[in-house]
Design a protein around this motif. Structure first.
Motif, short mmCIF file in Angstrom:
data_model
loop_
_atom_site.label_atom_id
_atom_site.label_comp_id
_atom_site.label_asym_id
_atom_site.label_seq_id
_atom_site.Cartn_x
_atom_site.Cartn_y
_atom_site.Cartn_z
N TYR A 80 -2.75 -7.27 5.22
CA TYR A 80 -3.23 -8.62 4.93
C TYR A 80 -3.07 -8.95 3.45
CZ TYR A 80 -5.16 -8.43 9.62
OH TYR A 80 -5.31 -8.31 10.98
N VAL A 81 -3.24 -7.95 2.58
CA VAL A 81 -3.01 -8.16 1.14
C VAL A 81 -1.53 -8.43 0.91
CG1 VAL A 81 -3.05 -7.08 -1.14
CG2 VAL A 81 -5.01 -6.82 0.40
N ASP A 82 -0.66 -7.64 1.54
CA ASP A 82 0.78 -7.86 1.41
C ASP A 82 1.17 -9.26 1.89
OD1 ASP A 82 0.96 -5.26 0.45
OD2 ASP A 82 1.74 -4.44 2.33
N GLU A 111 -12.03 0.94 -6.90
CA GLU A 111 -10.99 1.97 -6.96
C GLU A 111 -10.22 2.09 -5.65
OE1 GLU A 111 -14.11 2.34 -8.10
OE2 GLU A 111 -13.69 2.54 -10.24
N GLU A 112 -10.87 1.76 -4.53
CA GLU A 112 -10.20 1.81 -3.24
C GLU A 112 -9.34 0.56 -2.99
OE1 GLU A 112 -13.09 4.16 -0.19
OE2 GLU A 112 -13.98 2.36 -1.13
N ILE A 113 -9.81 -0.59 -3.44
CA ILE A 113 -9.14 -1.86 -3.14
C ILE A 113 -8.09 -2.24 -4.17
CG2 ILE A 113 -9.49 -4.35 -2.79
CD1 ILE A 113 -10.52 -2.67 -0.45
N ALA A 114 -8.35 -2.03 -5.44
CA ALA A 114 -7.42 -2.47 -6.49
C ALA A 114 -5.97 -2.03 -6.26
CB ALA A 114 -7.91 -2.01 -7.86
N PRO A 115 -5.70 -0.77 -5.85
CA PRO A 115 -4.30 -0.36 -5.67
C PRO A 115 -3.53 -1.21 -4.64
CG PRO A 115 -5.70 1.57 -5.80
CD PRO A 115 -6.62 0.38 -5.71
N LEU A 116 -4.24 -1.84 -3.73
CA LEU A 116 -3.57 -2.69 -2.76
C LEU A 116 -2.91 -3.89 -3.43
CD1 LEU A 116 -6.30 -2.81 0.06
CD2 LEU A 116 -4.36 -1.23 -0.15
N PHE A 117 -3.38 -4.25 -4.62
CA PHE A 117 -2.90 -5.43 -5.34
C PHE A 117 -1.93 -5.09 -6.48
CE2 PHE A 117 -6.65 -7.04 -3.25
CZ PHE A 117 -6.25 -8.32 -2.87
#
Length: 138
Positions: A80-82, A111-117
Motif C-alpha cells: 500500500y505504501v508502494d 523504526e518499523e514503518i519508516a523503511p517502507l518510505f
C-alpha cells in the motif's frame, strides 16, 4: 543519504505533528484500516477535516489519502505504501504530507514503518515526518 527535494510544502520540510489546515493542492496521508472505519487518531482527523470517506480504507478521498495499516504485520503495509508512492509520482500537481502512519492505534514503531518510505525521500511532492526522515538518514 541526503534528501534533495526541489519542492517543499507550505507547512515546511517535514510533515508537522499536527495539521489543522491545508492549501487546496495539499493532501493529508494517514493510516487507515481496510474497512475505512475512521474512528480515531489521524484517520478521524482525516475524516473530520480533510474529506476522508467512511467506508473507504484505501487511496485518495477529498484532501486525504488512506494507507491501510491494521491488517497484519509491516509486510502487509508495504504494497500500500508502494502504491501510494506511485500515485504521488503520477500526481505532481499535489503535495502529500505523510503522517506517522501505523505508529498510533496500529501499534508499530517509527523504526518499523519508516523503511517502507525509503524511496519517498527523493520524491519532490512527498513530505515525511521528521522521525521517519531521521531514521532513513542513519
Amino acid at each position: 543519504m541526503e534528501q534533495n527535494k526541489m519542492r517543499t510544502g507550505s507547512l515546511g520540510p517535514f510533515t508537522p505533528e499536527r495539521i489543522q489546515s491545508l492549501a487546496p493542492d495539499e493532501v493529508f496521508v494517514f493510516g487507515s484500516n481496510l474497512g475505512g472505519f475512521h474512528g480515531g487518531g489521524a484517520a478521524r482527523a482525516a475524516m473530520d477535516k480533510f474529506g476522508a470517506v467512511w467506508g473507504q480504507g484505501i487511496g485518495l478521498q477529498g484532501q486525504s489519502y488512506a494507507i491501510p495499516t491494521m491488517q497484519g504485520g509491516v509486510e502487509t503495509i508495504k504494497p500500500y505504501v508502494d502504491q501510494f508512492i506511485e500515485f504521488a509520482l503520477s500526481r505532481p500537481d499535489l503535495f502529500f504530507y505523510v503522517t506517522r502512519i501505523g505508529c498510533g492505534i496500529a501499534g508499530f514503531t517509527d523504526e518499523e514503518i519508516a523503511p517502507l518510505f525509503r524511496s519517498a525521500l527523493s520524491v519532490d511532492n512527498i513530505d515525511l515526518p521528521k522521525s521517519f526522515h531521521d531514521i532513513l538518514e542513519r
